[in-house]
Write an enzyme that holds these catalytic residues in place. Structure first.
Site, short mmCIF file in Angstrom:
data_model
loop_
_atom_site.label_atom_id
_atom_site.label_comp_id
_atom_site.label_asym_id
_atom_site.label_seq_id
_atom_site.Cartn_x
_atom_site.Cartn_y
_atom_site.Cartn_z
N LYS A 106 0.83 -1.20 0.00
CA LYS A 106 0.00 0.00 0.00
C LYS A 106 0.87 1.25 0.00
CE LYS A 106 -3.78 2.09 2.68
NZ LYS A 106 -4.69 1.93 3.85
N SER A 181 -9.16 2.26 2.24
CA SER A 181 -8.16 2.90 1.42
C SER A 181 -7.14 1.92 0.86
CB SER A 181 -7.44 3.98 2.25
OG SER A 181 -6.80 3.39 3.38
N SER A 205 -10.02 0.01 6.48
CA SER A 205 -9.40 0.16 5.17
C SER A 205 -8.72 -1.09 4.63
CB SER A 205 -8.39 1.31 5.19
OG SER A 205 -9.06 2.53 5.38
#
Length: 525
Positions: A106, A181, A205
Site C-alpha cells: 500500500k 483505502s 481500510s
C-alpha cells in the site's frame, strides 16, 4: 512544484518582540510588553542547544538489503482497474516461507528508493530512504515486492473517491467503488497481478476493500504488527495487516510480519506471537460463533441481501460443527460515533499540526518524511481532498470550542466498548457480522463536497468500532448478489488472531469455490 528538499534550520537569532507578541496572542497568552524582552532573551539562550543538535548525526536509516529496481509509473495497458501507483521489482531472500510470492505494498508504507505518494499530489517527489519494518520482514522471508498500490488521498476515505486519477475501480464492476483505502491492494489481488499485499486499517481500510472487491483481509490485533515506516492517520487507530486471496495466505503473511520491532510505541515489547498457520486445519467442533445482533439491520445502511448472505454463512459454520448463537453488544451501534470523535481531532493533531509525526512518543521518526511533509503542506494548500479538509476543519473547530473533551470521552467510552466485546467473547469464540452493510456503490456522484464526504465515509458502521477497540477482525467473501461480492467479518479476542483465522479458513473450506469469478488478468508488466 515539489517543495525544496533542504530541511528547515533553526533561525540564527531569537524572534523579535513583535513576533513573540503575535505568537502569544495566537496562543491566548496575556504577556505584557515589559516581559517580552525577558522571554526573548531566554529563547535566544535556548536556541544554542538546537544549533548543536544540527551538528549531530541522526542514527542511520534502517539497513537496506537486496538489489533494487527503482521501478516506473505503469501505463494504462499494464494497469487494469488502476490498482497500481508504481511498479518495481525488489527480490528478497532466495529462501523463506514466502519465497517467490509477489507482494504489493500500500502506497502509504515506505519502500526505500520507491516513491510514496499516499494518494495525493502533495507528496509528489517524496522517496523514502528506509523500508518499513513489514517490508524488511517480507523481503527476509523471500517475497518479491512488485509495486506500490493506489490509495485515496492520505487514506482518509473508506470507499475510494478521492485519490489521484485514475482511481482504482471494482474488478467485478468497474462502474462501482472498490472500497478503500487499501483498494489498490484488493484490485491487484483479485485480478491476479499480485499474490499478497500489505494494507493499513484505521477505520476499515483493509476489510472494506476486501469485502467490496472480493478478497480476504485481516486487521490484526492493535499493535501485533509494527506500524513503523507507514504514514499514520491516528496513532491509537493505526493498524497494518495482510490481504490475499485466501485466509491461509493471510495467516502465512501474519507469521512473517507480527512481533515487536522495538521502534513502534503502539506495540508491547513482550508480544507473544502465535504460529498462525498451525491451527488452520483444526475443525470447528467446540467453537462458538456469536452472531452480533447490532451488526445487522442498520437503519439506512444494511441491505437485506447482504444480511441474508452473512446469516447463511453462519448456517454453514453450524453445519461444519460450530455452535452458533446470537449475542448482543448494545454499544456497537454507537461505535462509529465513538470512532469519529477520536479520528477527527486525533488526525487533525497528528497529520496537520504534527507533520505526520506528532510528539510525546518515543518511537522511530522518519526525519526525511517530517522535513518533506512540513514543506509540502503550505506549498499545495488547494490539493487536500474534501475528506481531509472536512476532517481538519471539524477537528479544529471542536478543539477551539471544547478543547479535547470529546476526544478524551470517546477514548474512555471506547474502552467500555472493548469491555462489552470482551464480555460477549467470554460466551463465544468469535463474533460474526457483515463487513459492510451494503454492497459496492456506484462511483458516480453529483460532484458536491457533501456527497463525496458522505459516500467516502458512509460504509464503516461495522468496521470502525473494532479499530477503536483493537480487536482482530477478518473479512472474507461469503457470497454474491447482483454479481457483486459480499463480505463476512469475523472478530476475536485481542491477541487471539489464531482463532479468527481458524474459523475463516474453515468457512472457506465449507463454502467451496466462489460462485462468481472476476476476469483474471495476466501480469503484463
Amino acid at each position: 512544484m515539489t517543495p525544496p528538499s533542504d530541511p528547515a534550520r533553526i533561525p540564527g537569532d531569537a524572534p523579535d518582540e513583535s513576533e513573540l507578541g503575535r505568537i502569544a496572542a495566537d496562543l491566548g497568552l496575556d504577556i505584557g510588553a515589559q516581559h517580552l524582552a525577558e522571554y526573548r532573551l531566554l529563547i535566544k539562550q535556548g536556541l544554542g542547544g538546537y544549533s548543536r543538535l544540527d551538528e549531530l548525526t541522526s542514527p542511520p536509516p534502517t539497513a537496506r538489503h537486496y538489489d533494487r529496481d527503482p521501478g516506473y509509473l505503469p501505463g494504462p495497458d499494464e494497469n487494469p482497474y488502476h490498482g497500481w501507483a508504481w511498479r518495481c521489482s525488489i527480490k528478497g531472500a532466495p529462501h523463506g516461507p514466502l519465497a517467490g510470492r509477489r507482494v504489493a505494498v500500500k502506497d502509504n508504507i515506505s519502500v526505500a528508493g520507491v516513491p510514496m505518494l499516499n494518494g495525493s499530489p502533495i507528496m509528489r517527489g517524496f522517496i523514502p530512504h528506509e523500508d518499513a519494518t513489514v517490508v524488511t520482514r517480507l523481503l527476509n522471508a523471500g517475497a518479491e515486492i512488485v509495486g506500490k498500490t493506489a490509495v485515496p488521498a492520505f487514506c482518509a476515505d473508506a470507499a475510494g473517491l478521492t485519490g489521484l486519477e485514475p482511481q482504482p475501480s471494482n474488478p467485478y464492476d468497474p462502474t462501482r467503488l472498490p472500497g478503500a483505502s487499501s483498494s489498490g491492494n484488493a484490485v491487484v489481488i483479485v485480478s491476479g497481478q499480485a499474490d499478497l499485499a500489505v494494507g493499513g486499517d484505521q477505520g476499515g481500510s483493509i476489510r472494506l476493500p476486501a469485502a467490496w472487491s472480493g478478497c480476504v483481509g485481516l486487521k490484526p490485533t492493535y499493535g501485533l504488527v509494527p506500524y513503523t515506516g507507514a504514514f499514520p492517520l491516528e496513532r491509537t487507530l493505526d493498524h497494518v495487516g495482510p490481504m490475499a486471496a485466501t485466509v491461509a495466505d493471510c495467516a502465512a503473511m501474519l507469521e512473517v510480519m507480527a512481533g515487536a520491532d522495538g521502534l513502534d510505541p503502539r506495540q508491547q515489547l513482550d508480544l507473544a506471537i502465535g504460529s498462525y498457520t498451525d491451527m488452520l486445519e483444526e475443525d470447528l467442533r467446540g467453537l462458538r460463533v456469536g452472531v452480533l445482533r447490532e451488526g445487522f439491520g442498520i437503519p439506512g445502511v444494511s441491505e437485506p441481501d447482504v444480511d441474508a448472505a452473512v446469516l447463511a454463512a453462519a448456517g454453514t459454520l453450524a453445519r461444519g460443527g460450530a455452535e452458533v448463537m446470537e449475542v448482543s453488544v448494545p454499544l456497537h451501534s454507537d461505535g462509529l460515533s465513538i470512532w469519529s470523535a477520536i479520528v477527527f481531532q486525533g488526525a487533525t493533531e497528528l497529520v496537520t499540526r504534527g507533520d505526520a509525526i506528532g510528539a510525546n512518543w518515543n518511537g522511530h521518526f522518519d526525519l526525511d518524511l517530517v522535513d518533506f511533509y512540513r514543506r509540502a503542506k503550505p506549498a499545495h494548500p488547494a490539493e487536500f481532498s474534501p475528506t481531509v479538509v472536512f476532517t481538519v476543519l471539524f477537528g479544529t473547530y471542536l478543539t477551539e470550542q471544547c478543547g479535547h473533551r470529546y476526544y478524551v470521552k470517546a477514548q474512555n467510552v471506547a474502552r467500555e466498548l472493548g469491555r462489552q466485546y470482551a464480555a460477549a467473547l467470554e460466551t463465544v469464540d468469535v463474533l460474526l457480522l457483515p463487513t459492510a452493510g451494503m454492497k459496492a456503490t456506484q462511483r458516480r456522484t453529483d460532484g458536491s463536497i457533501a456527497q463525496i464526504v458522505a459516500r467516502a465515509l458512509g460504509n464503516m458502521h461495522n468496521t470502525a468500532p473494532f479499530d477503536a477497540t483493537g480487536n482482530p477482525a477478518l473479512s472474507l467473501p461469503c457470497g454474491f448478489s447482483d454479481g457483486l461480492p459480499i463480505g463476512l467479518m469475523l472478530v476475536g479476542r485481542r491477541y487471539d488472531d489464531e482463532t479468527v483465522l481458524r474459523v475463516g479458513h474453515a468457512y472457506e473450506q465449507l463454502r467451496g469455490p466462489l460462485a462468481v469469478q472476476p476476469p483474471k488478468l495476466a501480469d503484463r508488466r
